[in-house]
Design a protein around this motif. Structure first.
Motif, mmCIF file in Angstrom:
data_model
loop_
_atom_site.group_PDB
_atom_site.id
_atom_site.type_symbol
_atom_site.label_atom_id
_atom_site.label_comp_id
_atom_site.label_asym_id
_atom_site.label_seq_id
_atom_site.Cartn_x
_atom_site.Cartn_y
_atom_site.Cartn_z
ATOM 1 N N MET A 1 -53.589 -40.957 -29.143
ATOM 2 C CA MET A 1 -52.600 -41.802 -28.470
ATOM 3 C C MET A 1 -52.050 -41.045 -27.263
ATOM 4 O O MET A 1 -51.577 -39.913 -27.396
ATOM 5 N N ASN A 2 -52.136 -41.664 -26.103
ATOM 6 C CA ASN A 2 -51.631 -41.090 -24.864
ATOM 7 C C ASN A 2 -50.476 -41.926 -24.349
ATOM 8 O O ASN A 2 -50.254 -43.051 -24.796
ATOM 9 N N ARG A 3 -49.761 -41.388 -23.393
ATOM 10 C CA ARG A 3 -48.662 -42.121 -22.766
ATOM 11 C C ARG A 3 -49.056 -42.470 -21.343
ATOM 12 O O ARG A 3 -49.544 -41.614 -20.611
ATOM 13 N N LEU A 4 -48.838 -43.710 -20.966
ATOM 14 C CA LEU A 4 -48.987 -44.160 -19.581
ATOM 15 C C LEU A 4 -47.575 -44.301 -19.052
ATOM 16 O O LEU A 4 -46.831 -45.191 -19.472
ATOM 17 N N VAL A 5 -47.166 -43.387 -18.170
ATOM 18 C CA VAL A 5 -45.786 -43.339 -17.689
ATOM 19 C C VAL A 5 -45.667 -44.153 -16.409
ATOM 20 O O VAL A 5 -46.329 -43.863 -15.406
ATOM 21 N N LEU A 6 -44.829 -45.184 -16.459
ATOM 22 C CA LEU A 6 -44.539 -46.035 -15.313
ATOM 23 C C LEU A 6 -43.078 -45.838 -14.948
ATOM 24 O O LEU A 6 -42.249 -45.569 -15.816
ATOM 25 N N THR A 7 -42.758 -45.976 -13.666
ATOM 26 C CA THR A 7 -41.384 -45.820 -13.205
ATOM 27 C C THR A 7 -40.854 -47.174 -12.763
ATOM 28 O O THR A 7 -41.463 -47.831 -11.909
ATOM 29 N N ALA A 8 -39.740 -47.583 -13.354
ATOM 30 C CA ALA A 8 -39.133 -48.878 -13.040
ATOM 31 C C ALA A 8 -38.830 -48.972 -11.544
ATOM 32 O O ALA A 8 -38.301 -48.039 -10.948
ATOM 33 N N GLY A 9 -39.237 -50.092 -10.947
ATOM 34 C CA GLY A 9 -38.946 -50.336 -9.538
ATOM 35 C C GLY A 9 -39.831 -49.589 -8.563
ATOM 36 O O GLY A 9 -39.580 -49.610 -7.360
ATOM 37 N N ARG A 10 -40.882 -48.926 -9.040
ATOM 38 C CA ARG A 10 -41.757 -48.121 -8.179
ATOM 39 C C ARG A 10 -43.213 -48.543 -8.334
ATOM 40 O O ARG A 10 -43.624 -49.083 -9.346
ATOM 41 N N LYS A 11 -44.003 -48.220 -7.311
ATOM 42 C CA LYS A 11 -45.444 -48.446 -7.354
ATOM 43 C C LYS A 11 -46.080 -47.477 -8.342
ATOM 44 O O LYS A 11 -45.491 -46.456 -8.697
ATOM 45 N N PHE A 12 -47.309 -47.797 -8.755
ATOM 46 C CA PHE A 12 -48.079 -46.920 -9.625
ATOM 47 C C PHE A 12 -49.468 -46.758 -9.041
ATOM 48 O O PHE A 12 -50.077 -47.722 -8.580
ATOM 49 N N SER A 13 -49.970 -45.529 -9.060
ATOM 50 C CA SER A 13 -51.351 -45.299 -8.639
ATOM 51 C C SER A 13 -51.969 -44.257 -9.562
ATOM 52 O O SER A 13 -51.267 -43.439 -10.163
ATOM 53 N N SER A 14 -53.284 -44.341 -9.678
ATOM 54 C CA SER A 14 -54.006 -43.441 -10.564
ATOM 55 C C SER A 14 -55.394 -43.197 -9.990
ATOM 56 O O SER A 14 -56.028 -44.124 -9.483
ATOM 57 N N THR A 15 -55.851 -41.954 -10.049
ATOM 58 C CA THR A 15 -57.219 -41.606 -9.664
ATOM 59 C C THR A 15 -57.822 -40.779 -10.797
ATOM 60 O O THR A 15 -57.224 -39.803 -11.239
ATOM 61 N N LEU A 16 -58.990 -41.212 -11.251
ATOM 62 C CA LEU A 16 -59.702 -40.501 -12.317
ATOM 63 C C LEU A 16 -61.015 -39.982 -11.760
ATOM 64 O O LEU A 16 -61.725 -40.706 -11.065
ATOM 65 N N GLN A 17 -61.326 -38.740 -12.059
ATOM 66 C CA GLN A 17 -62.600 -38.157 -11.634
ATOM 67 C C GLN A 17 -63.458 -37.921 -12.870
ATOM 68 O O GLN A 17 -63.026 -37.261 -13.815
ATOM 69 N N LEU A 18 -64.677 -38.462 -12.845
ATOM 70 C CA LEU A 18 -65.611 -38.267 -13.949
ATOM 71 C C LEU A 18 -66.294 -36.917 -13.772
ATOM 72 O O LEU A 18 -66.777 -36.591 -12.688
ATOM 73 N N THR A 19 -66.301 -36.128 -14.835
ATOM 74 C CA THR A 19 -66.945 -34.808 -14.777
ATOM 75 C C THR A 19 -67.935 -34.657 -15.926
ATOM 76 O O THR A 19 -67.792 -35.283 -16.980
ATOM 77 N N GLU A 20 -68.896 -33.793 -15.715
ATOM 78 C CA GLU A 20 -69.875 -33.464 -16.749
ATOM 79 C C GLU A 20 -69.167 -32.571 -17.766
ATOM 80 O O GLU A 20 -68.522 -31.596 -17.390
ATOM 81 N N PRO A 21 -69.234 -32.913 -19.064
ATOM 82 C CA PRO A 21 -68.431 -32.193 -20.065
ATOM 83 C C PRO A 21 -68.684 -30.692 -20.165
ATOM 84 O O PRO A 21 -67.766 -29.937 -20.461
ATOM 85 N N ARG A 22 -69.884 -30.240 -19.928
ATOM 86 C CA ARG A 22 -70.168 -28.804 -20.095
ATOM 87 C C ARG A 22 -69.806 -27.988 -18.863
ATOM 88 O O ARG A 22 -69.367 -26.853 -18.981
ATOM 89 N N SER B 1 -44.803 -52.471 -7.320
ATOM 90 C CA SER B 1 -43.660 -52.352 -8.229
ATOM 91 C C SER B 1 -43.486 -53.634 -9.048
ATOM 92 O O SER B 1 -43.029 -53.579 -10.195
ATOM 93 N N THR B 2 -43.891 -54.782 -8.491
ATOM 94 C CA THR B 2 -43.832 -56.040 -9.243
ATOM 95 C C THR B 2 -44.800 -55.998 -10.422
ATOM 96 O O THR B 2 -44.454 -56.400 -11.538
ATOM 97 N N ASP B 3 -46.023 -55.501 -10.184
ATOM 98 C CA ASP B 3 -46.998 -55.361 -11.277
ATOM 99 C C ASP B 3 -46.450 -54.447 -12.367
ATOM 100 O O ASP B 3 -46.556 -54.749 -13.563
ATOM 101 N N VAL B 4 -45.861 -53.333 -11.951
ATOM 102 C CA VAL B 4 -45.294 -52.373 -12.907
ATOM 103 C C VAL B 4 -44.168 -53.039 -13.702
ATOM 104 O O VAL B 4 -44.081 -52.872 -14.918
ATOM 105 N N GLY B 5 -43.351 -53.827 -13.029
ATOM 106 C CA GLY B 5 -42.226 -54.493 -13.685
ATOM 107 C C GLY B 5 -42.640 -55.506 -14.739
ATOM 108 O O GLY B 5 -41.832 -55.886 -15.594
ATOM 109 N N ASN B 6 -43.875 -55.959 -14.686
ATOM 110 C CA ASN B 6 -44.369 -56.931 -15.664
ATOM 111 C C ASN B 6 -44.841 -56.280 -16.971
ATOM 112 O O ASN B 6 -45.206 -56.986 -17.902
ATOM 113 N N ILE B 7 -44.848 -54.954 -17.032
ATOM 114 C CA ILE B 7 -45.298 -54.241 -18.223
ATOM 115 C C ILE B 7 -44.072 -53.694 -18.968
ATOM 116 O O ILE B 7 -43.267 -52.971 -18.393
ATOM 117 N N ALA B 8 -43.953 -54.051 -20.230
ATOM 118 C CA ALA B 8 -42.806 -53.605 -21.033
ATOM 119 C C ALA B 8 -43.044 -52.214 -21.613
ATOM 120 O O ALA B 8 -44.186 -51.791 -21.800
#
Length: 107
Positions: A10-31, A70-77
């Motif tokens: 279980m992980n936490r997705l931290v959103l900030t009320a009234g603010r935009k959210f952005s995320s970048t994920l980089q795929l890496t080779e496990p070894r 921020s509107t998209d973020v505000g729609n998530i409880a």
């Protein structure tokens, strides 16, 4: 009893009320931890709220990124369960969960 299948923590997705959210994920080779291109397909965060909500990543090479208003973020409880899902091109079975958790709303 043995565990069969991929057990995701279980992980936490931290959103900030009234603010935009952005995320970048980089795929890496496990070894080697070197970047590798994402396979053809779709990556998204799926929220388990009353009305199913999906935030789609844009994939380019080894990077997947998303940006939400921020509107998209505000729609998530707070305490909403979510899954990060990858659906390979041509997959019609619903994809593979690669992450999961709950949302935390900070003010």
């Amino acid at each position: 009893m043995a565990t069969i299948g991929l057990e995701l923590g279980m992980n936490r997705l931290v959103l900030t009320a009234g603010r935009k959210f952005s995320s970048t994920l980089q795929l890496t080779e496990p070894r080697t931890y070197l970047p590798v291109d994402w396979p053809d397909g779709d990556l998204y965060i799926e929220f388990a709220d009353g009305v199913p909500t999906q935030w789609n990543y844009t994939i380019s090479g080894a990077l997947a990124s998303l940006a939400k208003t921020s509107t998209d973020v505000g729609n998530i409880a707070a305490q909403t369960r979510w899954q990060l899902v990858f659906v390979a091109a041509g997959d019609t079975s619903g994809g593979v969960p690669v992450g999961r958790g709950i949302t935390v709303i900070q003010k």
